[in-house]
Design an enzyme around this catalytic site. Structure first.
Site, PDB file in Angstrom:
ATOM      1  N   ASN A 198     -10.021   2.040   9.376  1.00 42.54           N
ATOM      2  CA  ASN A 198      -8.965   1.593  10.691  1.00 42.54           C
ATOM      3  C   ASN A 198      -9.666   2.191  11.933  1.00 42.54           C
ATOM      4  OD1 ASN A 198      -5.523   1.907  11.267  1.00 42.54           O
ATOM      5  ND2 ASN A 198      -7.175   1.272  12.646  1.00 42.54           N
ATOM      6  N   THR A 199      -9.327   3.724  11.838  1.00 46.24           N
ATOM      7  CA  THR A 199      -9.843   4.419  13.135  1.00 46.24           C
ATOM      8  C   THR A 199     -11.092   4.175  13.772  1.00 46.24           C
ATOM      9  OG1 THR A 199      -8.315   6.258  12.447  1.00 46.24           O
ATOM     10  CG2 THR A 199      -9.904   6.802  14.256  1.00 46.24           C
ATOM     11  N   GLY A 211      -8.072   9.442   9.232  1.00 48.31           N
ATOM     12  CA  GLY A 211      -8.536   9.615  10.795  1.00 48.31           C
ATOM     13  C   GLY A 211      -9.293  10.960  11.157  1.00 48.31           C
ATOM     14  N   ALA A 255      -9.708   6.098   3.993  1.00 48.17           N
ATOM     15  CA  ALA A 255      -9.401   7.324   4.954  1.00 48.17           C
ATOM     16  C   ALA A 255     -10.701   8.126   4.816  1.00 48.17           C
ATOM     17  CB  ALA A 255      -8.269   8.439   4.288  1.00 48.17           C
ATOM     18  N   GLY A 256     -10.963   8.583   6.184  1.00 47.25           N
ATOM     19  CA  GLY A 256     -12.159   9.431   6.563  1.00 47.25           C
ATOM     20  C   GLY A 256     -13.418   8.621   6.835  1.00 47.25           C
ATOM     21  N   LYS A 272       0.881  -1.238   0.004  1.00 46.53           N
ATOM     22  CA  LYS A 272       0.001   0.042  -0.133  1.00 46.53           C
ATOM     23  C   LYS A 272       0.843   1.176  -0.093  1.00 46.53           C
ATOM     24  CE  LYS A 272      -3.492   2.719   2.379  1.00 46.53           C
ATOM     25  NZ  LYS A 272      -3.981   2.969   3.568  1.00 46.53           N
TER      26      LYS A 272
END
Length: 260
Positions: free
Chosen positions: A210-211, A162, A188-189, A101
């Site tokens: 993830n987050t 994040g 992301a986001g 990645k």
């Protein structure tokens, strides 16, 4: 009907990819990975001990079973193409899959990817035989260029890393999806299961989260929620969503029902 995700020469049953950062404990992370059904797990090389020595406090690789998951090493922390390529080759030398990645974000405040250095690194890594999944701004022109270079996917951001702001780039993602001949992974986001569903409804082939899972009060259950949302969004996209209308359109007849 089979609706598997194919990236390069591999087929995956899940369209939800997970990151491994920010979890409160390795046990919480392992449980979330399993419950989510993910088959692709990203690991930041800066958190991985590539020396071959055991380090239970720092080595994330000790807690991700390579028999269950494709370990997708990422170059997070690289400031330019040279650093990203070096990290990728270190991962290869350590015996990790030759899947990368590609992340290059020199700005520490917003972590936005550098398009010029990303394209440069992608060209090098593809020529070196890596399967490259580049993280990019939602830039349709760059996505086409990376596709032409030979990357296995493009991974446009929904919002900054994040930020949990959802799909703020939906119009650009629509264009990227329309022009893509390789899988599009929104990365992301994504801060809520509804965001994952929205990305899939736009036609994305997968999402990376993830987050939102890692910081949840129950990461396992949040992982399950994201898995369900990803599947629901994909199903809705495949079936086709109704067109939006400015005026109302009654679902039941408004005239004639009192006539005998």
């Amino acid at each position: 009907m089979n609706d598997s995700l194919t990236i390069a020469d591999r087929e995956f049953g899940s369209r939800l990819m997970l990151g491994t950062g920010k979890f409160g404990s390795p046990a919480a992370m392992k449980s979330a990975l399993e419950v989510s059904g993910t088959e692709i797990v990203t690991v930041a090389l800066r958190r991985a001990n590539l020396s071959g020595e055991k380090d239970p406090f720092a080595d994330i690789l000790e807690h991700v079973d390579p028999k269950k998951y494709l370990i997708l090493a990422n170059t997070s922390g690289a400031m330019n193409a040279e650093e990203a390529v070096r990290l990728a080759k270190l991962a290869e030398a350590a015996g990790l899959p030759k899947w990368i990645k590609l992340e290059i974000h020199p700005d520490p405040n917003y972590l936005l990817p550098d398009p010029i250095e990303t394209l440069k690194a992608a060209e090098i890594l593809v020529k070196d035989g890596f399967t490259v999944l580049p993280y990019i701004n939602a830039d349709p022109v760059l996505a086409k260029r990376l596709q032409e270079v030979g990357t296995a996917t493009v991974m446009p951001l929904g919002a900054p890393i994040g930020s949990n702001r959802g799909i703020a780039t939906r119009d650009q993602i629509r264009i990227i999806v329309e022009q893509a001949t390789i899988p599009v992974v929104v990365d992301a986001g994504i801060g809520a299961p509804s965001h994952a569903a929205e990305a899939m409804e736009l036609g994305a082939d997968a999402v990376l989260v993830n987050t939102a899972i890692a910081v949840a009060s129950d990461p396992s259950e949040m992982g399950r929620a994201f898995a369900l949302a990803t599947e629901a969004g994909r199903t809705a996209y495949r079936l086709g969503l109704p067109e939006q209308s400015v005026s109302a359109d009654a679902t039941s007849p408004l005239t004639g029902f009192l006539q005998g």
